[in-house]
Scaffold this motif. Structure first.
Motif, PDB file in Angstrom:
ATOM      1  N   LEU A   1     -66.313  17.176 -61.016  1.00 17.89           N
ATOM      2  CA  LEU A   1     -66.658  16.677 -59.676  1.00 17.89           C
ATOM      3  C   LEU A   1     -66.373  15.175 -59.581  1.00 17.89           C
ATOM      4  N   ARG A   2     -66.744  14.424 -60.624  1.00 21.98           N
ATOM      5  CA  ARG A   2     -66.505  12.971 -60.621  1.00 21.98           C
ATOM      6  C   ARG A   2     -65.005  12.668 -60.599  1.00 21.98           C
ATOM      7  N   LEU A   3     -64.222  13.488 -61.319  1.00 25.50           N
ATOM      8  CA  LEU A   3     -62.766  13.275 -61.331  1.00 25.50           C
ATOM      9  C   LEU A   3     -62.165  13.614 -59.964  1.00 25.50           C
ATOM     10  N   LYS A   4     -62.677  14.680 -59.362  1.00 21.53           N
ATOM     11  CA  LYS A   4     -62.177  15.067 -58.034  1.00 21.53           C
ATOM     12  C   LYS A   4     -62.459  13.928 -57.042  1.00 21.53           C
ATOM     13  N   ASN A   5     -63.664  13.385 -57.119  1.00 19.96           N
ATOM     14  CA  ASN A   5     -64.019  12.286 -56.211  1.00 19.96           C
ATOM     15  C   ASN A   5     -63.223  11.016 -56.519  1.00 19.96           C
ATOM     16  N   ALA A   6     -62.815  10.866 -57.784  1.00 17.21           N
ATOM     17  CA  ALA A   6     -62.039   9.669 -58.183  1.00 17.21           C
ATOM     18  C   ALA A   6     -60.733   9.587 -57.396  1.00 17.21           C
ATOM     19  N   LEU A   7     -60.134  10.733 -57.122  1.00 16.35           N
ATOM     20  CA  LEU A   7     -58.857  10.733 -56.387  1.00 16.35           C
ATOM     21  C   LEU A   7     -59.005  10.036 -55.040  1.00 16.35           C
ATOM     22  N   LYS A   8     -60.093  10.339 -54.335  1.00 20.90           N
ATOM     23  CA  LYS A   8     -60.349   9.724 -53.019  1.00 20.90           C
ATOM     24  C   LYS A   8     -60.741   8.253 -53.182  1.00 20.90           C
ATOM     25  N   GLU A   9     -61.582   7.992 -54.181  1.00 18.17           N
ATOM     26  CA  GLU A   9     -62.068   6.613 -54.380  1.00 18.17           C
ATOM     27  C   GLU A   9     -60.908   5.662 -54.687  1.00 18.17           C
ATOM     28  N   LEU A  10     -59.949   6.143 -55.475  1.00 19.09           N
ATOM     29  CA  LEU A  10     -58.812   5.283 -55.854  1.00 19.09           C
ATOM     30  C   LEU A  10     -58.010   4.831 -54.635  1.00 19.09           C
ATOM     31  N   GLU A  11     -58.020   5.643 -53.583  1.00 14.99           N
ATOM     32  CA  GLU A  11     -57.275   5.271 -52.362  1.00 14.99           C
ATOM     33  C   GLU A  11     -57.855   4.029 -51.704  1.00 14.99           C
ATOM     34  N   GLU A  12     -59.109   3.700 -52.019  1.00 17.82           N
ATOM     35  CA  GLU A  12     -59.795   2.590 -51.350  1.00 17.82           C
ATOM     36  C   GLU A  12     -59.497   1.230 -51.985  1.00 17.82           C
ATOM     37  N   VAL A  13     -58.797   1.234 -53.118  1.00 20.43           N
ATOM     38  CA  VAL A  13     -58.578  -0.024 -53.843  1.00 20.43           C
ATOM     39  C   VAL A  13     -57.956  -1.103 -52.951  1.00 20.43           C
ATOM     40  N   HIS A  14     -57.109  -0.682 -52.009  1.00 19.22           N
ATOM     41  CA  HIS A  14     -56.408  -1.645 -51.139  1.00 19.22           C
ATOM     42  C   HIS A  14     -57.344  -2.480 -50.264  1.00 19.22           C
ATOM     43  N   SER A  15     -58.530  -1.976 -50.013  1.00 12.59           N
ATOM     44  CA  SER A  15     -59.404  -2.715 -49.097  1.00 12.59           C
ATOM     45  C   SER A  15     -60.310  -3.719 -49.840  1.00 12.59           C
TER      46      SER A  15
END
Ligand code: ADP
Ligand code: 5GP
Length: 211
Positions: free
Chosen positions: A146-160
């Motif tokens: 679950l944490r890895l699945k959520n990591a995919l979405k979280e990584l997209e936020e690095v730009h902000s």
């Protein structure tokens, strides 16, 4: 008194955020760690009041209803939140505060405090992230998934985020993380407001300037 700085630190689970935050907390004075409330059960070795305030869902929802949180979110199936009063009291004492919070919470803080300094911690690779989560051993296979699945979405936020630290070699990442905080503390406005009285930079009558 000049208010302190607020640092928001986010990362996918296992990237090394807690490790880096505790290293920097040991080293720098005038920096306070914001202890969150969570409904997640404690891991072995975690202390109530130091790592988190571990509360029931009922207690958490009561705090939500009282509007006590600056931000809160459901992360990996549990609730997490930052008490507003503690953050405000710390900042008004001129101290800096670090919030180790997820990307949803970071968005809420940025809306309320656009001057917050945001730092994202990246693992050097997906493989390293997975290995760190497995090695930490604090979650079972399903929870790690679950944490890895959520990591995919979280990584997209690095730009902000304002700053990014790649946590490959821990010592290097720590030096960079610390340097970000020191650089923010060295901003001209802050130094002039708290570190030096500019009248001390006027020449005395016996200065060589007048000789
Ligand atoms: P987070 O708070 O982001 O979930 P942690 O700080 O708990 O991550 O780190 C996850 C695991 O990875 C821990 O076991 C930690 O000791 C380890 N770790 C952290 N940084 C590094 C690094 N640079 N190299 C190797 N292992 C690391
Ligand atoms: P963990 O269970 O590994 O300690 O934390 C899981 C996630 O919850 C991490 O991304 C961490 O940054 C986040 N988190 C911890 N405290 C808070 C909080 O007060 N608010 C929010 N939004 N996220 C938090």
């Amino acid at each position: 008194m000049e208010r302190g700085d607020l640092f928001v630190v986010s990362a996918p689970s296992g990237a090394g955020k807690s490790t880096l935050c505790s290293m920097v907390m040991e080293k720098l004075d005038g920096l306070v760690f914001s202890v969150s409330h969570t409904t997640r059960p404690p891991r072995p070795g975690e202390e109530h009041g130091k790592d988190y305030f571990f509360v029931s869902e009922e207690q958490f929802q009561k705090l939500v209803a009282e509007d006590a949180f600056l931000e809160w979110a459901r992360v990996h199936g549990h609730f997490y939140g930052t008490l507003r009063q503690h953050v405000m009291d710390t900042l008004s004492k001129g101290l800096d505060i670090i919030l180790d919070i997820d990307v949803q919470g970071a968005k809420q803080v940025k809306e309320k405090m656009p001057w917050a300094v945001t730092i994202f911690i990246l693992p050097p690779s997906w493989h390293a992230l997975e290995e760190r989560l497995k090695k930490r051993g604090s979650e079972d296979r399903e929870k790690i998934k679950l944490r890895l699945k959520n990591a995919l979405k979280e990584l997209e936020e690095v730009h902000s985020y304002h700053y990014t630290v790649v946590n490959d070699v821990l010592e290097d990442a720590y030096e960079q993380f610390k340097a970000i905080i020191v650089a923010e503390r060295s901003k001209t406005g802050r130094v002039l407001a708290s570190k030096i009285d500019m009248t001390k930079l006027r020449p005395d009558p016996d200065s060589w300037l007048h000789s």
